[in-house]
Write a protein that holds these residues in place. Sequence first.
Motif, PDB file in Angstrom:
ATOM      1  N   LYS A 154      28.195  42.287  73.383  1.00 59.76           N
ATOM      2  CA  LYS A 154      27.744  42.482  72.000  1.00 59.76           C
ATOM      3  C   LYS A 154      26.610  43.481  71.874  1.00 59.76           C
ATOM      4  O   LYS A 154      26.509  44.200  70.891  1.00 59.76           O
ATOM      5  CB  LYS A 154      27.273  41.144  71.396  1.00 59.76           C
ATOM      6  N   LYS A 155      25.703  43.484  72.863  1.00 59.45           N
ATOM      7  CA  LYS A 155      24.500  44.317  72.734  1.00 59.45           C
ATOM      8  C   LYS A 155      24.526  45.529  73.667  1.00 59.45           C
ATOM      9  O   LYS A 155      23.633  46.363  73.618  1.00 59.45           O
ATOM     10  CB  LYS A 155      23.244  43.488  73.048  1.00 59.45           C
ATOM     11  N   PHE A 263      21.807  37.360  67.237  1.00 62.17           N
ATOM     12  CA  PHE A 263      22.978  36.490  67.419  1.00 62.17           C
ATOM     13  C   PHE A 263      22.503  35.136  67.925  1.00 62.17           C
ATOM     14  O   PHE A 263      21.509  35.051  68.658  1.00 62.17           O
ATOM     15  CB  PHE A 263      23.938  37.074  68.460  1.00 62.17           C
ATOM     16  N   ILE A 264      23.246  34.093  67.573  1.00 64.83           N
ATOM     17  CA  ILE A 264      22.911  32.779  68.116  1.00 64.83           C
ATOM     18  C   ILE A 264      24.008  32.336  69.094  1.00 64.83           C
ATOM     19  O   ILE A 264      25.184  32.685  68.930  1.00 64.83           O
ATOM     20  CB  ILE A 264      22.692  31.717  67.019  1.00 64.83           C
ATOM     21  N   MET A 265      23.587  31.579  70.105  1.00 66.84           N
ATOM     22  CA  MET A 265      24.521  31.095  71.130  1.00 66.84           C
ATOM     23  C   MET A 265      24.261  29.606  71.378  1.00 66.84           C
ATOM     24  O   MET A 265      23.151  29.115  71.147  1.00 66.84           O
ATOM     25  CB  MET A 265      24.332  31.874  72.445  1.00 66.84           C
ATOM     26  N   HIS A 266      25.269  28.929  71.875  1.00 68.72           N
ATOM     27  CA  HIS A 266      25.128  27.501  72.224  1.00 68.72           C
ATOM     28  C   HIS A 266      26.168  27.213  73.305  1.00 68.72           C
ATOM     29  O   HIS A 266      27.334  27.551  73.128  1.00 68.72           O
ATOM     30  CB  HIS A 266      25.370  26.636  70.977  1.00 68.72           C
ATOM     31  N   GLU A 285      29.359  35.805  61.585  1.00 65.67           N
ATOM     32  CA  GLU A 285      28.615  37.062  61.783  1.00 65.67           C
ATOM     33  C   GLU A 285      27.440  36.877  62.731  1.00 65.67           C
ATOM     34  O   GLU A 285      26.977  37.823  63.349  1.00 65.67           O
ATOM     35  CB  GLU A 285      28.113  37.582  60.445  1.00 65.67           C
ATOM     36  N   ARG A 286      26.961  35.674  62.812  1.00 65.23           N
ATOM     37  CA  ARG A 286      25.780  35.377  63.646  1.00 65.23           C
ATOM     38  C   ARG A 286      26.132  34.667  64.955  1.00 65.23           C
ATOM     39  O   ARG A 286      25.454  34.833  65.952  1.00 65.23           O
ATOM     40  CB  ARG A 286      24.834  34.439  62.882  1.00 65.23           C
ATOM     41  N   SER A 287      27.176  33.848  64.895  1.00 66.47           N
ATOM     42  CA  SER A 287      27.424  32.939  66.017  1.00 66.47           C
ATOM     43  C   SER A 287      28.346  33.548  67.075  1.00 66.47           C
ATOM     44  O   SER A 287      29.401  34.091  66.761  1.00 66.47           O
ATOM     45  CB  SER A 287      28.045  31.644  65.479  1.00 66.47           C
ATOM     46  N   LEU A 288      27.932  33.428  68.334  1.00 63.56           N
ATOM     47  CA  LEU A 288      28.771  33.916  69.449  1.00 63.56           C
ATOM     48  C   LEU A 288      29.433  32.752  70.183  1.00 63.56           C
ATOM     49  O   LEU A 288      29.922  32.910  71.299  1.00 63.56           O
ATOM     50  CB  LEU A 288      27.900  34.726  70.432  1.00 63.56           C
ATOM     51  N   ILE A 289      29.436  31.580  69.561  1.00 64.92           N
ATOM     52  CA  ILE A 289      29.879  30.377  70.276  1.00 64.92           C
ATOM     53  C   ILE A 289      31.348  30.471  70.715  1.00 64.92           C
ATOM     54  O   ILE A 289      31.684  30.148  71.858  1.00 64.92           O
ATOM     55  CB  ILE A 289      29.596  29.114  69.415  1.00 64.92           C
TER      56      ILE A 289
END
Length: 316
Positions: A154-155, A263-266, A285-289
Amino acid sequence: MNGLNYDGFDNIHLIGIEGLEKSLITKLLERAAFFNSQKRNKKNEILKDYLVINLFFENSTRTKASFEIAAKSMSADILNIPVSTSSIKKGETLIDTASTLNAMHPDFLILRHPNSGAAEMLSKHVQCSIINAGDGRHEHPTQALLDAAVIKEKKGKLEGLKIAICGDILNSRVARSNIHLLITMGAIVNVIAPPTLMPVGIEKMGVNVFHDLNLGLKSADIIMILRLQNERMIGSETPSKREYYDLFGINEENIRLANKDVFIMHPGPMNRGVEIDSLLADNNERSLISAQVEMGVSVRMACLEMLKLSRDKIYK
Ligand code: ASP
């Protein structure tokens, strides 16, 4: 696979991220990205005639399934040992169980166990390759690798990024493996938790320690959210779930303190409304789960392949 080598890595086990070289991690991440780009429509024969055994003493959905899918995608034979109906329930020790399985000549034993150090201990008693799928509070190497592979996808990089790891750091093998990996790769790591859920001396791992969520989230590129791992808590390390959410829960509101393209991850399993707001968890759009789950298969393929190459050097 032509020309693929992991020079300098001569271990047949993968117990943890601690001690792995930056160049090795880089190669594993590249290989995982390659497998991920192929999706599942390209089954290969890398592990044809190899036997993989899943031995999970703790519950698992993602890790166990993804090792199974990875092994099958590589044409391995795979056996899942149902711990709850095996002789382990009759009092057999971990070493005796592993020795029994080892006598059936598997090539890989994927182990999840509640005791820190279980994977390392077992690796000294068997000829097959042990992959640590989570041992107590110690390490969960394939989780950290898959997290890093997703961030890189992603980055475009890991170096220089600010990663905020938030939640029950004390009981988290995911946090420990991620810290080792991210620091090795040159990222900046903030760890955020109440004092009761922060390991003493964690700053020696090279991280910045925060007990105030708002300060720790500031200008983060990635927020990794951790579950309260009640199964490993000894006393009352947390207030009520509601109070915990008020102070440390991640939501659409407080992620504004981070970078605007955060981005958020879990790692899962998630407890909605405890460590993460439900709306945020579902915000694509935010979650990479979901990307984490998908990458889990590819990373595990890369790890199996790396250890197969080491095994072939020694045994074939
Ligand atoms: N699935 C991860 C682990 O096994 C995280 C968690 O359980 O909260 O450590």
